[in-house]
Design a protein around this motif. Sequence first.
Motif, PDB file in Angstrom:
ATOM      1  N   ALA A 252       0.612  -1.256  -0.494  1.00 25.85           N
ATOM      2  CA  ALA A 252      -0.225   0.046   0.098  1.00 25.85           C
ATOM      3  C   ALA A 252       0.603   1.263   0.245  1.00 25.85           C
ATOM      4  N   SER A 253       1.873   1.092   0.787  1.00 21.84           N
ATOM      5  CA  SER A 253       2.450   2.269   0.243  1.00 21.84           C
ATOM      6  C   SER A 253       3.423   2.754  -0.471  1.00 21.84           C
ATOM      7  N   ASP A 254       3.852   2.000  -0.895  1.00 17.00           N
ATOM      8  CA  ASP A 254       4.586   1.326  -2.387  1.00 17.00           C
ATOM      9  C   ASP A 254       3.306   2.571  -3.652  1.00 17.00           C
ATOM     10  N   ILE A 255       2.888   1.784  -3.591  1.00 19.91           N
ATOM     11  CA  ILE A 255       1.542   2.035  -4.693  1.00 19.91           C
ATOM     12  C   ILE A 255       1.336   3.660  -4.186  1.00 19.91           C
ATOM     13  N   ALA A 256       0.636   4.528  -3.244  1.00 23.63           N
ATOM     14  CA  ALA A 256       0.080   5.564  -2.659  1.00 23.63           C
ATOM     15  C   ALA A 256       1.291   6.305  -3.097  1.00 23.63           C
ATOM     16  N   ALA A 257       2.839   5.696  -2.852  1.00 24.99           N
ATOM     17  CA  ALA A 257       4.427   6.802  -3.491  1.00 24.99           C
ATOM     18  C   ALA A 257       3.797   6.737  -4.868  1.00 24.99           C
ATOM     19  N   ILE A 258       3.387   5.450  -4.972  1.00 21.96           N
ATOM     20  CA  ILE A 258       3.404   6.255  -6.854  1.00 21.96           C
ATOM     21  C   ILE A 258       2.385   7.391  -7.741  1.00 21.96           C
ATOM     22  N   ARG A 259       1.527   7.266  -7.022  1.00 19.68           N
ATOM     23  CA  ARG A 259       0.179   7.886  -6.819  1.00 19.68           C
ATOM     24  C   ARG A 259       0.808   8.831  -6.725  1.00 19.68           C
ATOM     25  N   ASP A 260       1.109   9.488  -5.508  1.00 28.23           N
ATOM     26  CA  ASP A 260       2.027  11.092  -5.431  1.00 28.23           C
ATOM     27  C   ASP A 260       2.925  11.991  -5.743  1.00 28.23           C
ATOM     28  N   ALA A 261       3.555   9.676  -6.662  1.00 25.69           N
ATOM     29  CA  ALA A 261       4.448  10.374  -8.027  1.00 25.69           C
ATOM     30  C   ALA A 261       3.888  11.284  -9.068  1.00 25.69           C
ATOM     31  N   PHE A 262       2.351  10.474  -9.126  1.00 26.67           N
ATOM     32  CA  PHE A 262       1.624  10.931 -11.262  1.00 26.67           C
ATOM     33  C   PHE A 262       1.792  12.030 -10.123  1.00 26.67           C
ATOM     34  N   GLU A 263       0.550  12.551  -9.760  1.00 31.03           N
ATOM     35  CA  GLU A 263       0.229  14.058  -9.077  1.00 31.03           C
ATOM     36  C   GLU A 263       0.492  14.307  -9.206  1.00 31.03           C
TER      37      GLU A 263
ATOM     38  N   PRO B  64       9.646  23.880 -13.919  1.00 34.64           N
ATOM     39  CA  PRO B  64      10.538  23.400 -13.176  1.00 34.64           C
ATOM     40  C   PRO B  64      10.693  22.243 -11.885  1.00 34.64           C
ATOM     41  N   GLY B  65       9.596  21.682 -12.015  1.00 34.17           N
ATOM     42  CA  GLY B  65       9.833  20.393 -11.510  1.00 34.17           C
ATOM     43  C   GLY B  65       9.534  19.637 -12.265  1.00 34.17           C
ATOM     44  N   HIS B  66       8.979  19.028 -13.661  1.00 31.34           N
ATOM     45  CA  HIS B  66       8.939  18.469 -14.558  1.00 31.34           C
ATOM     46  C   HIS B  66       9.295  17.000 -14.820  1.00 31.34           C
ATOM     47  N   GLN B  67      11.104  17.784 -14.797  1.00 31.09           N
ATOM     48  CA  GLN B  67      12.157  16.494 -14.723  1.00 31.09           C
ATOM     49  C   GLN B  67      12.167  16.246 -13.441  1.00 31.09           C
ATOM     50  N   THR B  68      12.310  15.833 -12.406  1.00 32.87           N
ATOM     51  CA  THR B  68      12.676  15.968 -10.883  1.00 32.87           C
ATOM     52  C   THR B  68      10.657  14.420 -10.740  1.00 32.87           C
ATOM     53  N   ALA B  69       9.847  15.386 -11.035  1.00 39.15           N
ATOM     54  CA  ALA B  69       8.486  14.175 -10.707  1.00 39.15           C
ATOM     55  C   ALA B  69       8.406  13.447 -11.718  1.00 39.15           C
ATOM     56  N   ASP B  70       8.953  13.606 -13.245  1.00 43.81           N
ATOM     57  CA  ASP B  70       9.294  12.391 -14.117  1.00 43.81           C
ATOM     58  C   ASP B  70       9.703  11.158 -13.817  1.00 43.81           C
ATOM     59  N   GLU B  71      10.859  12.029 -13.585  1.00 42.39           N
ATOM     60  CA  GLU B  71      12.006  10.942 -12.162  1.00 42.39           C
ATOM     61  C   GLU B  71      11.625  10.390 -11.650  1.00 42.39           C
ATOM     62  N   ALA B  72      10.704  10.786 -10.477  1.00 39.57           N
ATOM     63  CA  ALA B  72      10.448  10.256  -9.475  1.00 39.57           C
ATOM     64  C   ALA B  72       9.516   9.195  -9.587  1.00 39.57           C
TER      65      ALA B  72
END
Length: 238
Positions: A123-134, A144-152
């Motif tokens: 659940a924690s892994d999947i929540a982290a993926i959803r947060d990164a997608f948002e 400014p944050g595009h590259q960081t968000a994409d990589e995350a």
Amino acid sequence: MMEQTNKERSLVSKVMDGLVTGIVEEKYGAVLPPQDVLSKEFDVSRTVMREALSMLLARHMLDVRPKIGTRIRPMHDWRMIDEDVVNWRFRAKPDPTFLRDVIEFRVLIEPRAAAQAATRGNASDIAAIRDAFEAFRTSPPGEPGHQTADEALHTRIVVASGNQFFQQMAAIIRGALSALKPLVEQPPGAWDEAVKLHARVVEAIERHDAKEAEAASMAVIDYSMSRLSVAMPDAQTE
């Protein structure tokens, strides 16, 4: 004593970074200057220079030959499963063969990692993926944050796979995204399509649908590669 040690480590890191910059910019040619010359160039002790060179030797970036000196090894010999080496390698101007290898690496790792994330992610892994997608969804190219968000987003999917080797290779995935991004054309509507494709991956992982997650991840890579700059046609894979 500890402060001095930390200071020396910082100095070694700076010298390593400077040496690598010189290497990728082809400042030195095929063979590095003698250690004494390099020590003067970087204004450091022989001890610091020797330590910096030994670190690059350990990463298969240099080769000491009798009567020749310290030879710079071809980049394809560099030890890639090393985050520093990965970052340094991606700093050099990408060539078609290297980009082809990067694409093949992504095809090999990311879809399988997405499938495993769907199967193994907690659940924690999947929540982290959803947060990164948002964060990704709300950070279009140019912000400014595009590259960081994409990589995350891509990194968290690899981490959620639970595979230790895949997790170790997350640095290569980040480097690949960074290297390919400037070469990919951005026609009208490209961002909306990219968001939709990434959403498909995330939703499949959330549903624990491994087959769909793998297919969706492959679709993300296919879409990116279909828009790879026409300046690098040789980078395309079959």
